[in-house]
Motif scaffolding. Structure first.
Motif, PDB file in Angstrom:
ATOM      1  N   ARG A  21       0.820  -1.215   0.000  1.00  0.00           N
ATOM      2  CA  ARG A  21       0.000   0.000   0.000  1.00  0.00           C
ATOM      3  C   ARG A  21       0.852   1.263   0.000  1.00  0.00           C
ATOM      4  N   GLN A  22       2.137   1.102   0.270  1.00  0.00           N
ATOM      5  CA  GLN A  22       3.036   2.251   0.275  1.00  0.00           C
ATOM      6  C   GLN A  22       3.572   2.487  -1.132  1.00  0.00           C
ATOM      7  N   GLU A  23       4.056   3.675  -1.350  1.00  0.00           N
ATOM      8  CA  GLU A  23       4.655   3.981  -2.639  1.00  0.00           C
ATOM      9  C   GLU A  23       6.056   3.379  -2.665  1.00  0.00           C
ATOM     10  N   ILE A  24       6.246   2.390  -3.517  1.00  0.00           N
ATOM     11  CA  ILE A  24       7.524   1.679  -3.573  1.00  0.00           C
ATOM     12  C   ILE A  24       7.992   1.578  -5.020  1.00  0.00           C
ATOM     13  N   GLY A  25       9.259   1.337  -5.175  1.00  0.00           N
ATOM     14  CA  GLY A  25       9.847   1.191  -6.506  1.00  0.00           C
ATOM     15  C   GLY A  25       9.599  -0.197  -7.076  1.00  0.00           C
ATOM     16  N   PRO A  26       9.883  -0.382  -8.356  1.00  0.00           N
ATOM     17  CA  PRO A  26       9.618  -1.666  -9.007  1.00  0.00           C
ATOM     18  C   PRO A  26      10.430  -2.826  -8.435  1.00  0.00           C
ATOM     19  N   TYR A  27      11.661  -2.576  -7.995  1.00  0.00           N
ATOM     20  CA  TYR A  27      12.465  -3.650  -7.408  1.00  0.00           C
ATOM     21  C   TYR A  27      11.832  -4.130  -6.110  1.00  0.00           C
ATOM     22  N   ASP A  28      11.473  -3.182  -5.236  1.00  0.00           N
ATOM     23  CA  ASP A  28      10.846  -3.556  -3.965  1.00  0.00           C
ATOM     24  C   ASP A  28       9.515  -4.254  -4.197  1.00  0.00           C
ATOM     25  N   ARG A  29       8.737  -3.747  -5.155  1.00  0.00           N
ATOM     26  CA  ARG A  29       7.443  -4.361  -5.461  1.00  0.00           C
ATOM     27  C   ARG A  29       7.640  -5.802  -5.926  1.00  0.00           C
ATOM     28  N   SER A  30       8.612  -6.054  -6.782  1.00  0.00           N
ATOM     29  CA  SER A  30       8.832  -7.419  -7.272  1.00  0.00           C
ATOM     30  C   SER A  30       9.283  -8.335  -6.135  1.00  0.00           C
ATOM     31  N   TYR A  31      10.101  -7.824  -5.231  1.00  0.00           N
ATOM     32  CA  TYR A  31      10.560  -8.591  -4.078  1.00  0.00           C
ATOM     33  C   TYR A  31       9.380  -8.978  -3.186  1.00  0.00           C
ATOM     34  N   ILE A  32       8.495  -8.021  -2.937  1.00  0.00           N
ATOM     35  CA  ILE A  32       7.332  -8.268  -2.092  1.00  0.00           C
ATOM     36  C   ILE A  32       6.392  -9.273  -2.757  1.00  0.00           C
ATOM     37  N   LEU A  33       6.110  -9.087  -4.048  1.00  0.00           N
ATOM     38  CA  LEU A  33       5.219 -10.008  -4.752  1.00  0.00           C
ATOM     39  C   LEU A  33       5.793 -11.424  -4.773  1.00  0.00           C
ATOM     40  N   TYR A  34       7.093 -11.524  -4.972  1.00  0.00           N
ATOM     41  CA  TYR A  34       7.745 -12.834  -4.963  1.00  0.00           C
ATOM     42  C   TYR A  34       7.567 -13.520  -3.612  1.00  0.00           C
ATOM     43  N   ASN A  35       7.784 -12.781  -2.535  1.00  0.00           N
ATOM     44  CA  ASN A  35       7.667 -13.374  -1.206  1.00  0.00           C
ATOM     45  C   ASN A  35       6.230 -13.711  -0.844  1.00  0.00           C
ATOM     46  N   ILE A  36       5.273 -12.906  -1.274  1.00  0.00           N
ATOM     47  CA  ILE A  36       3.867 -13.255  -1.066  1.00  0.00           C
ATOM     48  C   ILE A  36       3.571 -14.572  -1.777  1.00  0.00           C
ATOM     49  N   GLY A  37       4.046 -14.707  -2.998  1.00  0.00           N
ATOM     50  CA  GLY A  37       3.855 -15.959  -3.738  1.00  0.00           C
ATOM     51  C   GLY A  37       4.500 -17.140  -3.047  1.00  0.00           C
ATOM     52  N   ARG A  38       5.695 -16.950  -2.526  1.00  0.00           N
ATOM     53  CA  ARG A  38       6.392 -18.042  -1.813  1.00  0.00           C
ATOM     54  C   ARG A  38       5.612 -18.494  -0.589  1.00  0.00           C
ATOM     55  N   ILE A  39       5.074 -17.538   0.162  1.00  0.00           N
ATOM     56  CA  ILE A  39       4.319 -17.894   1.366  1.00  0.00           C
ATOM     57  C   ILE A  39       3.080 -18.700   0.995  1.00  0.00           C
TER      58      ILE A  39
END
Length: 56
Positions: A21-39
């Motif tokens: 929900r925070q304003e983040i860059g594309p690298y951080d967004r991809s890292y977060i999406l990857y970890n959500i998928g892993r969980i």
């Protein structure tokens, strides 16, 4: 990230969704999406992670 490494996946998901929900860059967004998928994969939710691996 510590909640995830400690095995507290629901807390980690809450933190990752909050970070999205925070304003983040594309690298951080991809890292977060990857970890959500892993969980979701670790919780044997095999179709849900595809949404996150492919950019939600």
């Amino acid at each position: 990230m510590s909640a995830q490494s400690e095995g507290n996946y629901w807390e980690a998901l809450k933190n990752y969704y909050g970070a999205m929900r925070q304003e983040i860059g594309p690298y951080d967004r991809s890292y977060i999406l990857y970890n959500i998928g892993r969980i979701h994969t670790m919780n044997e939710e095999h179709t849900k992670p595809l949404e996150y691996y492919f950019g939600h």
